[in-house]
Scaffold this active site. Structure first.
Site, PDB file in Angstrom:
ATOM      1  N   SER A   1      57.299  58.694  69.930  1.00 45.28           N
ATOM      2  CA  SER A   1      57.153  59.393  68.546  1.00 45.28           C
ATOM      3  C   SER A   1      57.793  58.370  67.855  1.00 45.28           C
ATOM      4  O   SER A   1      57.845  58.095  66.655  1.00 45.28           O
ATOM      5  CB  SER A   1      57.406  60.771  68.524  1.00 45.28           C
ATOM      6  OG  SER A   1      58.715  60.888  69.225  1.00 45.28           O
TER       7      SER A   1
ATOM      8  N   HIS B   1      63.324  63.582  63.852  1.00 51.16           N
ATOM      9  CA  HIS B   1      62.792  62.039  63.860  1.00 51.16           C
ATOM     10  C   HIS B   1      62.910  61.294  62.779  1.00 51.16           C
ATOM     11  O   HIS B   1      63.272  62.059  61.637  1.00 51.16           O
ATOM     12  CB  HIS B   1      61.020  62.294  63.812  1.00 51.16           C
ATOM     13  CG  HIS B   1      60.834  62.770  65.533  1.00 51.16           C
ATOM     14  ND1 HIS B   1      60.891  64.151  65.942  1.00 51.16           N
ATOM     15  CD2 HIS B   1      60.251  61.887  66.570  1.00 51.16           C
ATOM     16  CE1 HIS B   1      60.321  64.055  67.373  1.00 51.16           C
ATOM     17  NE2 HIS B   1      60.038  62.977  67.557  1.00 51.16           N
TER      18      HIS B   1
END
Length: 272
Positions: free
Chosen positions: A48, A254
């Site tokens: 990711s 993230h």
């Protein structure tokens, strides 16, 4: 006199022929362009952090992989126009997923490869949930379990991925990027103690060290993003990372679009 002119003409003709033959021989002997020089395609692999989860602007065709037009591979490809660009990085990918479903585009024309992988193998999501929801001691214990995996198992898993990349794309320059530290230390930070923040940062360092070692042993370039993210960690007041996001849990911890463009992209650009 006629004989002298004839001899002179013959000498000139022989010289010209000699030069022409020499030039032809030189041209034939010159090395052809190497496969590496001719290989200019770019393939972006990984998890990711490479697909761009957290950056938004996801390509509809990427589905659950959540490949973003604001992720560093897409930004680099747009700016540099490689002869081909294959974006196979996928949210949640582990080393086994890279081997099973991401290496298809690699080949003799691949000149550049980027990859982030290893965090999910080491249990990144579980580490973060444990540290956010449970006690200091539970957080540290879960991190120690992750470190034991990094020592015992992850190097072999990374070797499999790196060897497969080299076998399928022998002319490629491979850039392995690491992970940022997550928290700025000192002061207060809602929800997490200094003990937890320090332990999480140390875990990131531990993982990066292991990944960098395996990358170096395969002749790959390691891109350390930690300096670029310094001052932009969580609790810094100018974070390039999402904290816990209850509305979109998958984006938690993230990089935001700013983390991709300001953190990952320049590190990759300098290493590519």
């Amino acid at each position: 006199m006629r004989r002298s002119r004839f001899a002179a003409c013959m000498s000139s003709l022989l010289l010209a022929v000699g030069v022409a033959l020499t030039g032809a021989t030189t041209a034939q002997a010159s090395p052809q362009a190497s496969p590496q020089a001719a290989a200019t395609g770019y393939v972006a692999l990984g998890d990711s952090y490479s697909s761009g989860v957290g950056a938004g602007s996801y390509l509809s065709s990427s589905g659950d992989c959540k490949r973003s037009t604001k992720a560093y591979p897409y930004l680099w490809a747009t700016a540099n126009a490689p002869s081909s660009f294959d974006f196979t990085a996928c949210s949640g990918a582990r080393t086994g997923d890279v081997l099973a479903s991401q290496l298809g585009p690699l080949g003799p024309n691949t000149g550049l490869v980027s990859i982030t992988v290893g965090g999910n193998d080491a249990g990144f999501a579980d580490v973060m949930s444990t540290c956010v929801l449970q006690s200091d001691s539970s957080c540290v214990s879960r991190i120690n379990t992750a470190k034991a995996y990094v020592d015992s198992t992850l190097p072999g898993q990374l070797d499999k991925v790196y060897s497969a990349i080299s076998a399928k794309a022998p002319a490629a320059h491979v850039v392995v990027l690491g992970y940022p530290r997550f928290y700025q230390l000192g002061g207060t930070c809602a929800g997490l103690s200094q003990t937890k923040r320090s332990a999480i940062n140390n875990a990131a360092d531990y993982l990066n060290t292991a990944i960098a070692k395996r990358a170096a042993d395969h002749g790959f370039t390691f891109g350390d993003v930690r300096p670029a993210f310094t001052g932009h960690e969580l609790c810094s007041g100018s974070a390039w990372l999402h904290s816990l996001n209850l509305l979109n849990v998958g984006e938690s911890y993230h990089p935001k679009a700013a983390g991709q463009s300001g953190g990952y992209l320049p590190v990759f650009r300098n290493a590519a």
